[in-house]
Write a protein that holds these residues in place. Structure first.
Motif, PDB file in Angstrom:
ATOM      1  N   ASN A  12       6.063  29.214 -37.398  1.00  0.00           N
ATOM      2  CA  ASN A  12       6.203  27.881 -36.794  1.00  0.00           C
ATOM      3  C   ASN A  12       4.930  27.064 -36.948  1.00  0.00           C
ATOM      4  O   ASN A  12       4.972  25.855 -37.197  1.00  0.00           O
ATOM      5  CB  ASN A  12       6.538  28.006 -35.305  1.00  0.00           C
ATOM      6  N   THR A  13       3.794  27.730 -36.771  1.00  0.00           N
ATOM      7  CA  THR A  13       2.509  27.037 -36.925  1.00  0.00           C
ATOM      8  C   THR A  13       2.368  26.547 -38.362  1.00  0.00           C
ATOM      9  O   THR A  13       1.973  25.400 -38.609  1.00  0.00           O
ATOM     10  CB  THR A  13       1.351  27.990 -36.571  1.00  0.00           C
ATOM     11  N   LEU A  34       4.691  25.874 -40.416  1.00  0.00           N
ATOM     12  CA  LEU A  34       5.652  24.787 -40.620  1.00  0.00           C
ATOM     13  C   LEU A  34       5.108  23.456 -40.097  1.00  0.00           C
ATOM     14  O   LEU A  34       5.199  22.419 -40.765  1.00  0.00           O
ATOM     15  CB  LEU A  34       6.941  25.165 -39.884  1.00  0.00           C
ATOM     16  N   ASP A  35       4.534  23.475 -38.918  1.00  0.00           N
ATOM     17  CA  ASP A  35       3.922  22.254 -38.372  1.00  0.00           C
ATOM     18  C   ASP A  35       2.834  21.743 -39.317  1.00  0.00           C
ATOM     19  O   ASP A  35       2.737  20.546 -39.585  1.00  0.00           O
ATOM     20  CB  ASP A  35       3.266  22.532 -37.003  1.00  0.00           C
TER      21      ASP A  35
END
Lengths: 253, 153
Positions: A43-44, A46-47
């Motif tokens: 997720n990190t 992706l951000d």
């Protein structure tokens, strides 16, 4: 250097930091110690890649040569990248990855906080968007640094070793040049040196809770933000990241 | 055909499900920021939830497809990132649907108010990150079930 040339360089620095770190963090996908950490790292990443699209998209617009964010990401070679050396370093173990993440998140959260009031409203808009995501990143990376630093003898030793290894790459964040001076003069971005105090306060608090010692060494590795001297690691990363677009230029799906 | 009113377009967009959380609509999610006719072209302003949300391109496609099915062929999508998306823009209807679906809606306090399965209030956070960028993983200590929490940003 014209104003737009300086702005282009500044935007490359922002976008290359998030791109290269995003790619590094994505290398953990499927390899993390536990499922929750795997998801958190993905997720990190992706951000960070999402933020890259904004920064490099704007860079291409400012440059005015018709290059898109993808063109800049996939069709430049190592010497044209403007990221901090810190973010191109290999992942090492999980602790080293999270230590690097925390050092970057701490810097990025302070920097974005200032960029929200940039005189360039496009820069301010991206900063406002990204800072909401980075608030989550820094909370998590700080928690993990504390958990592992103030953890077992083994995890503590690994985190201290990671900090000792990575610390000489921190100084580059606060060393300005003519690009930074041009950005500061027009109120687009702060003088990098002015970020150091807030950064140090955050680092001291978290390292204190983590029972880790910040090294005293003053030497710092430089050359990433200027592109003058990247580490050997960046080229290896690019061969992996850019392979598809190099082999099949313009491939889309 | 006559140009549909913007109110009509909003109503149609309220029937387009979010691709990741299909119980709520794009309008419920608060990512449609504007609907405006510019000549014979309908311009829709869309804001991303998270910068890297992979659903963004699917959402754009779904908007164009849904409006095309209603006979609106000239649609232009405009990405708008300021002001940045906030969970304050989730509709009340959307919040209720999320909870019924098993996702705890965002709370200003920073964590879920209760377990969406059993209503228990003894909760623990498993991770700030979850199955999509907009969610965190939590667990209920009463029914012992894990659940998603829609992060407050």
């Amino acid at each position: 250097m014209t104003h737009d040339e300086a702005l282009f360089q500044f935007l490359l620095r922002m976008g290359d930091n998030t791109l290269i770190l995003g790619h590094r963090v994505s290398e953990w996908c499927g390899h993390s110690p536990v499922l929750e950490e795997d998801i958190a790292l993905a997720n990190t990443a992706l951000d960070l890649i999402g933020q890259t699209q904004f920064w490099l998209g704007l860079a291409g617009e400012v440059e005015g040569q018709g290059r898109s964010a993808d063109d800049l990401a996939f069709h430049r070679d190592a010497w044209d990248f403007r990221n901090l050396l810190l973010v191109e370093l290999p992942n090492g173990d999980f602790g080293q990855t999270l230590m690097r993440q925390f050092l970057f998140d701490a810097y990025q959260s302070v920097l974005l906080g200032r960029l929200i009031s940039s005189s360039d409203e496009r820069v301010a808009a991206i900063a406002a968007k990204a800072s909401k995501e980075v608030a989550y990143h820094v909370e998590r990376s700080a928690d993990t640094v504390v958990g592992l630093g103030d953890g077992t003898e083994e995890s503590h030793a690994r985190m201290q070793a990671a900090l000792d290894y990575l610390w000489p790459y921190v100084g580059e964040m606060f060393t300005g040049d003519e690009v930074d001076a041009a950005m500061a003069d027009t109120g687009i971005a702060p003088d990098p040196a002015s970020l150091q105090e807030d950064f140090n306060v955050l680092i001291s608090r978290v390292m204190g809770e983590a029972t880790l010692s910040v090294p005293n060494a003053k030497y710092s590795h430089k050359g990433g933000r200027s592109g003058v001297m990247h580490t050997e690691h960046l080229g290896h990363l690019l061969t992996s990241m850019q392979w598809l677009q190099r082999a099949y230029p313009g491939a889309a799906w | 055909m006559d140009k549909p009113t913007t109110d009509q377009v909003w109503a149609w967009l309220d029937e387009v499900p979010d691709p990741e959380i299909p119980v709520i609509s794009l309008v419920d999610l608060g990512i449609i920021r504007g609907v405006e006719w510019q000549g014979d072209t309908l311009e829709i302003a869309v804001t991303p939830t998270y910068s890297g949300c992979p659903a963004t391109s699917v959402i754009n496609l779904d908007i164009v497809t849904a409006l095309g099915a209603k006979g609106v062929d000239k649609v232009r999508l405009r990405q708008q990132i300021a002001p940045p998306w906030t969970t304050d823009w989730l509709s009340d209807k959307g919040r209720e649907k999320l909870e019924k679906y098993g996702i705890a809606p965002p709370q200003a306090a920073g964590g879920p108010a209760r377990c969406p399965q059993c209503g228990g209030e003894d909760l623990e956070r498993v991770s700030q990150f979850g199955s999509t960028p907009c969610k965190a993983s939590w667990r209920c200590r009463t029914c012992l079930e894990p659940f998603d929490y829609f992060k407050c940003i």
